[in-house]
Scaffold this active site. Structure first.
Site, short mmCIF file in Angstrom:
data_model
loop_
_atom_site.label_atom_id
_atom_site.label_comp_id
_atom_site.label_asym_id
_atom_site.label_seq_id
_atom_site.Cartn_x
_atom_site.Cartn_y
_atom_site.Cartn_z
N HIS A 1 0.84 -1.20 0.00
CA HIS A 1 0.00 0.00 0.00
C HIS A 1 0.87 1.24 0.00
O HIS A 1 1.75 1.39 0.85
CB HIS A 1 -0.91 -0.01 1.24
N GLN B 1 -6.04 -6.18 -0.80
CA GLN B 1 -6.38 -6.89 -2.03
C GLN B 1 -7.65 -6.30 -2.69
O GLN B 1 -7.82 -5.10 -2.61
CB GLN B 1 -6.55 -8.40 -1.77
P1 GDP Z 1 -3.20 -0.22 -3.07
O1 GDP Z 1 -2.56 -1.56 -2.88
O2 GDP Z 1 -4.61 -0.33 -3.55
O3 GDP Z 1 -3.08 0.66 -1.88
O4 GDP Z 1 -2.42 0.48 -4.27
P2 GDP Z 1 -0.83 0.45 -4.53
O5 GDP Z 1 -0.18 1.36 -3.59
O6 GDP Z 1 -0.35 -0.94 -4.63
O7 GDP Z 1 -0.79 1.00 -6.02
C1 GDP Z 1 -1.35 2.22 -6.39
C2 GDP Z 1 -0.26 3.09 -7.01
O8 GDP Z 1 -0.85 4.15 -7.70
C3 GDP Z 1 0.64 3.72 -5.98
O9 GDP Z 1 1.93 3.87 -6.54
C4 GDP Z 1 0.00 5.10 -5.75
O10 GDP Z 1 0.92 6.07 -5.30
C5 GDP Z 1 -0.48 5.41 -7.14
N1 GDP Z 1 -1.68 6.23 -7.23
C6 GDP Z 1 -2.78 6.23 -6.43
N2 GDP Z 1 -3.73 7.06 -6.94
C7 GDP Z 1 -3.21 7.58 -8.07
C8 GDP Z 1 -3.72 8.48 -9.06
O11 GDP Z 1 -4.85 8.94 -9.01
N3 GDP Z 1 -2.89 8.76 -10.11
C9 GDP Z 1 -1.64 8.26 -10.23
N4 GDP Z 1 -0.93 8.60 -11.28
N5 GDP Z 1 -1.14 7.41 -9.31
C10 GDP Z 1 -1.92 7.07 -8.26
P1 IMO Z 2 -2.94 -4.92 -2.29
O1 IMO Z 2 -3.53 -4.86 -0.91
C1 IMO Z 2 -2.41 -7.16 -6.00
C2 IMO Z 2 -2.44 -11.51 -5.64
C3 IMO Z 2 -1.15 -12.24 -5.98
C4 IMO Z 2 -1.73 -13.55 -6.51
C5 IMO Z 2 -2.92 -13.78 -5.59
C6 IMO Z 2 -2.64 -14.73 -4.42
O2 IMO Z 2 -1.67 -4.18 -2.44
O3 IMO Z 2 -3.97 -4.56 -3.31
P2 IMO Z 2 -1.29 -14.40 -2.14
O4 IMO Z 2 0.14 -14.05 -1.90
O5 IMO Z 2 -2.27 -13.46 -1.55
O6 IMO Z 2 -1.61 -15.83 -1.80
O7 IMO Z 2 -1.45 -14.31 -3.75
O8 IMO Z 2 -3.29 -12.52 -5.09
N1 IMO Z 2 -2.30 -10.44 -4.60
C7 IMO Z 2 -2.33 -9.14 -4.90
N2 IMO Z 2 -2.38 -8.50 -6.08
N3 IMO Z 2 -2.41 -6.46 -4.84
C8 IMO Z 2 -2.39 -7.10 -3.65
O9 IMO Z 2 -2.54 -6.46 -2.47
C9 IMO Z 2 -2.30 -8.50 -3.63
N4 IMO Z 2 -2.23 -9.43 -2.65
C10 IMO Z 2 -2.24 -10.61 -3.27
O10 IMO Z 2 -0.42 -11.55 -6.96
O11 IMO Z 2 -2.21 -13.37 -7.80
MG MG Z 3 -0.96 -2.68 -3.61
#
Ligand code: GDP
Ligand code: IMO
Ligand code: MG
Length: 426
Positions: free
Chosen positions: A41, A222
């Site tokens: 995150h 997730q």
């Molecule tokens: P999460 O797992 O749902 O919390 O999302 P992640 O952090 O794994 O991935 C989201 C990515 O998109 C991160 O690098 C954020 O900083 C970025 N992000 C979130 N909102 C925006 C947006 O509106 N625009 C852009 N360009 N990036 C964003």
């Molecule tokens: P956030 O919270 C994206 C995916 C893995 C795999 C499947 C099972 O950042 O959105 P696991 O290790 O959970 O047994 O893997 O789930 N996966 C995610 N994909 N964002 C995540 O978390 C994920 N957590 C697990 O890539 O396909």
């Molecule tokens: Mg993520």
């Protein structure tokens, strides 16, 4: 703010942490309710990037209590690493609390996850190899260790006597892995007990009662399509990221939840194996990946990219219990001439059209997306602060999404920074 759950509406990485962080400023208690360090995150504020895996993304405000609930699985070594990295960035943990009922990911869970991934051939899930599936498997098989066991020698001793014979037999006979001695596990558990001691909240029932009349934010990890019951099974994670998961993983019942914010990108990404009907394996997919910086936070793997899929989103609104949508990464399309939205699927074997989500994922290889195309806005959205400022074509795109999925868009994100957010007041 009403008591709100933030969930991912797709296959994860929708920008949940950014939305959780934003809403956290209005919350008194933030509860992460499922998943483990498979989550990655990201929160960006004042140009500084913070990465969370287990620790609630709301901790940056240092105002609300941040509780890791019973539905979470905790890998102690990963927790320690994340804790130290955030601490080095100046994050304070005075308000961090951990449920004694959370489950511990043991080293053998990680080994088994790795073994499964290496030996499953076509059945490979593409997991994060963080031991998530095996830990939840142990929990359901009633042979897992809980955080509270670390603080009762009697419980630990008795449980290890119950667990170890089964665990070692499986490790050796099924996986060809080394068995564990009781002494080794007890010594590990002593280290874990010290690590978690300042944060374990044995009086969690009093705490939850105290916050009953306050504002509670539930943080999901997730996404709906990775949900163990409703996702693209078996290509899913092993917990319940849907809104309902908040009621089992937090310690509060469903009546404590009034709002479910479903976070979705303006397109779709997926990490790991499994069906993905709108996946783009062409230049456009590569362009979305480049502009959106679509690489995993936890594993660094490139994320598969595709057009927005209203079929899965409508499904996510239903099973996720979504009342309000946060639409993120709209800015990624700033330079696109046109943008596609998948409105239905067609089965190429018999031309059958699906407008509701077909849950048998083994037919997904026969499904083709049916798209509607909207014109791009060809303007940078990243500095825009209100809905009224948005270009007409962006508004049309948002209206189309709302119409197709049957839920209102309440938050629009136009960049990674906390500031780059529009709360919609239409
Ligand atoms: P999460 O797992 O749902 O919390 O999302 P992640 O952090 O794994 O991935 C989201 C990515 O998109 C991160 O690098 C954020 O900083 C970025 N992000 C979130 N909102 C925006 C947006 O509106 N625009 C852009 N360009 N990036 C964003
Ligand atoms: P956030 O919270 C994206 C995916 C893995 C795999 C499947 C099972 O950042 O959105 P696991 O290790 O959970 O047994 O893997 O789930 N996966 C995610 N994909 N964002 C995540 O978390 C994920 N957590 C697990 O890539 O396909
Ligand atoms: Mg993520």
């Amino acid at each position: 703010m009403k008591n709100t759950v933030v969930i991912g509406a797709q296959w994860g990485d929708e920008g949940k942490a950014k939305i959780t962080d934003l809403l956290a400023s209005r919350a008194d208690l933030i509860i992460r309710y499922q998943g483990g360090c498979n989550a990655g995150h990201t929160v960006v504020t004042n140009g500084v990037t913070y990465k969370f895996h287990l620790i609630p993304s709301g901790i940056l405000y240092n105002k609300a209590v941040c509780f890791i609930g019973a539905g979470v699985v905790i890998h102690p070594e990963s927790f320690e690493k994340e804790f130290n990295e955030l601490k080095a960035q100046g994050v304070k943990f005075d308000n961090l609390k951990i449920s004694p009922l959370a489950t511990i990911t043991m080293p053998y869970n990680i080994e088994v996850d790795g073994w499964n991934e290496a030996n499953s051939g076509k059945g490979k899930i593409g997991t994060t190899k963080r031991g998530i599936g095996p830990t939840y498997t142990d929990k359901m098989a009633r042979i897992a260790l809980k955080i509270q066991d670390l603080y009762s020698f009697e419980a630990l001793n008795e449980k290890l006597d119950m667990i170890l014979p089964i665990k070692n037999k499986t490790l050796e006979k099924v996986y060809g892995l080394e068995p564990y001695t009781k002494d080794c596990l007890i010594s590990l558990c002593e280290t874990y007990a010290e690590l978690f001691r300042p944060y374990v909240c044995f009086e969690w029932q009093d705490m939850l009662n105290r916050f009953k009349d306050k504002t509670i934010l539930f943080e999901g990890a997730q996404g709906v399509m990775l949900d163990i019951d409703y996702g693209t099974y078996p290509f899913v994670t092993s917990s319940n990221p849907i809104g309902g998961g908040a009621a089992t993983g937090s310690g509060y019942g469903p009546c404590m939840i009034q709002d479910v914010v479903g976070v979705t990108k303006a397109y779709v990404t997926r990490v790991g194996e499994g069906p993905f009907v709108t996946e783009l394996t062409d230049e456009t997919g590569k362009r979305i990946q480049d502009v959106g910086h679509e690489f995993g936070v936890t594993t660094g793997r490139p994320r598969r990219c595709g057009w927005f899929d209203a079929v899965i989103m409508k499904y996510a609104v239903l099973v996720g219990g979504i009342t309000n949508v946060a639409l993120t990464k709209l800015d990624v399309f700033d330079d696109f001439d046109e943008i596609k939205i998948c409105v239905a699927y067609k089965d190429c074997r018999n031309d059958k059209v699906y407008t509701t989500y077909p849950t048998d994922v083994f037919i997904h290889k026969y499904l083709e997306p049916i798209y509607e195309t909207v014109e791009g806005w060809k303007t940078s959205l990243s500095e825009m602060k209100s809905y009224d400022e948005l270009p007409e074509n962006t508004k049309k795109y948002i209206a189309k999404v709302e119409d197709l999925i049957g839920a209102p868009v309440g938050i629009i994100s136009v960049g990674p920074d906390r500031e780059q957010t529009i709360f919609v007041e239409k």
